[in-house]
Each structure stands twice: as structure tokens, then as C-alpha cells.
Design a protein around this motif. Sequence first.
Motif, PDB file in Angstrom:
ATOM      1  N   GLY A 117       2.260  -1.912 -14.366  1.00 38.44           N
ATOM      2  CA  GLY A 117       0.921  -1.631 -13.857  1.00 38.44           C
ATOM      3  C   GLY A 117       0.986  -1.096 -12.435  1.00 38.44           C
ATOM      4  O   GLY A 117       2.067  -0.823 -11.900  1.00 38.44           O
ATOM      5  N   GLU A 118      -0.195  -0.943 -11.834  1.00 35.75           N
ATOM      6  CA  GLU A 118      -0.269  -0.404 -10.475  1.00 35.75           C
ATOM      7  C   GLU A 118      -0.985  -1.388  -9.566  1.00 35.75           C
ATOM      8  O   GLU A 118      -1.887  -2.102  -9.986  1.00 35.75           O
ATOM      9  N   LEU A 119      -0.591  -1.383  -8.287  1.00 37.63           N
ATOM     10  CA  LEU A 119      -1.195  -2.256  -7.293  1.00 37.63           C
ATOM     11  C   LEU A 119      -2.011  -1.409  -6.330  1.00 37.63           C
ATOM     12  O   LEU A 119      -1.487  -0.471  -5.726  1.00 37.63           O
ATOM     13  N   GLN A 120      -3.301  -1.706  -6.185  1.00 29.51           N
ATOM     14  CA  GLN A 120      -4.177  -0.942  -5.287  1.00 29.51           C
ATOM     15  C   GLN A 120      -4.321  -1.636  -3.932  1.00 29.51           C
ATOM     16  O   GLN A 120      -4.354  -0.994  -2.900  1.00 29.51           O
ATOM     17  N   SER A 121      -4.422  -2.973  -3.956  1.00 31.23           N
ATOM     18  CA  SER A 121      -4.720  -3.716  -2.728  1.00 31.23           C
ATOM     19  C   SER A 121      -3.460  -3.993  -1.909  1.00 31.23           C
ATOM     20  O   SER A 121      -2.364  -4.104  -2.435  1.00 31.23           O
TER      21      SER A 121
END
Length: 148
Positions: A117-121
Amino acid sequence: MKLHNLKPAEGSVHKEKRIGRGEASGKGGTSTKGNKGGQSRAGYASKMAHEGGQMPIQRRIPKRGFKNHGRVEFSVFNLGQIDQLNEKYGFAEFSVETLYVNGLIAKSDKVKILGNGELQSKLSFKVNAVSAKAKAAIEAAGGTVEII
């Protein structure tokens, strides 16, 4: 109706079975326990998985596989989950203590971050283990990783 007239209902009271009180009682000799053997003795308790002399199932079936007693179990969190958890709980930092306080893990659990997945924060992480891909993604998002 008076107290001296009271008696129990018909058939509700049975005589006590007095075993081992002589042959005349009909329950002497072996005291209703059959002949010889473990079940006729005092203190008998059947062994778990005893099948009456037949080979027990745990001995008939072959042993398979291997159990690694040195294995370390982790509670795993993917990067894709972390943003959702951050929205829901508002983490200042993603650590074992904050996860325990919010009821996401048990007190003795170890936490590992994986890179799916991807991390935005932008978050700081204090966890027991992190994969190389996850560490790169966290640092690319501006976060920090501390292994405890």
C-alpha cells in the motif's frame, strides 16, 4: 392438613442403594461393579484417549511437520492500513504504546510494518520491526522509523 399427615409424593423417594452389604442384599460380592479390572477398583480414572486396548488415534496417525519454538510472532500492519488507522484514532506517533492504548494489539505483542500500500501521512514510527520497502516509503513520506 396437619404437619403429622404430610408425606412426600408417591414414587418421589427412593431407597438408598446399599452396595457391598452381603450376598442377601443382592448387591454384595462385586458390589455392582462387574468382575476384576481397573473399573472395579477404587480411584479408577480412565486415561485420556484410552480406546479400550485398541491402538489410540494419536499413535496410529504418523507425526508430520515441524514446530519452530524460536519463531517470533508479529502483529502486522501494512502501509495501506496505517492511513485509515491514523484518520480513525489520530495518532501523534505510530508506536506499540499507542496501539495498545487504542485496543489494536495486546500488551505483549510485537509490531512489524510491511510495505503493501501507500503512506500519505507524515508519521514517526516506534516499532519492533519494519521491512526495507516500508522503511523507504515512510522516509519518502517524511516520517521517521525507530526500531525498539
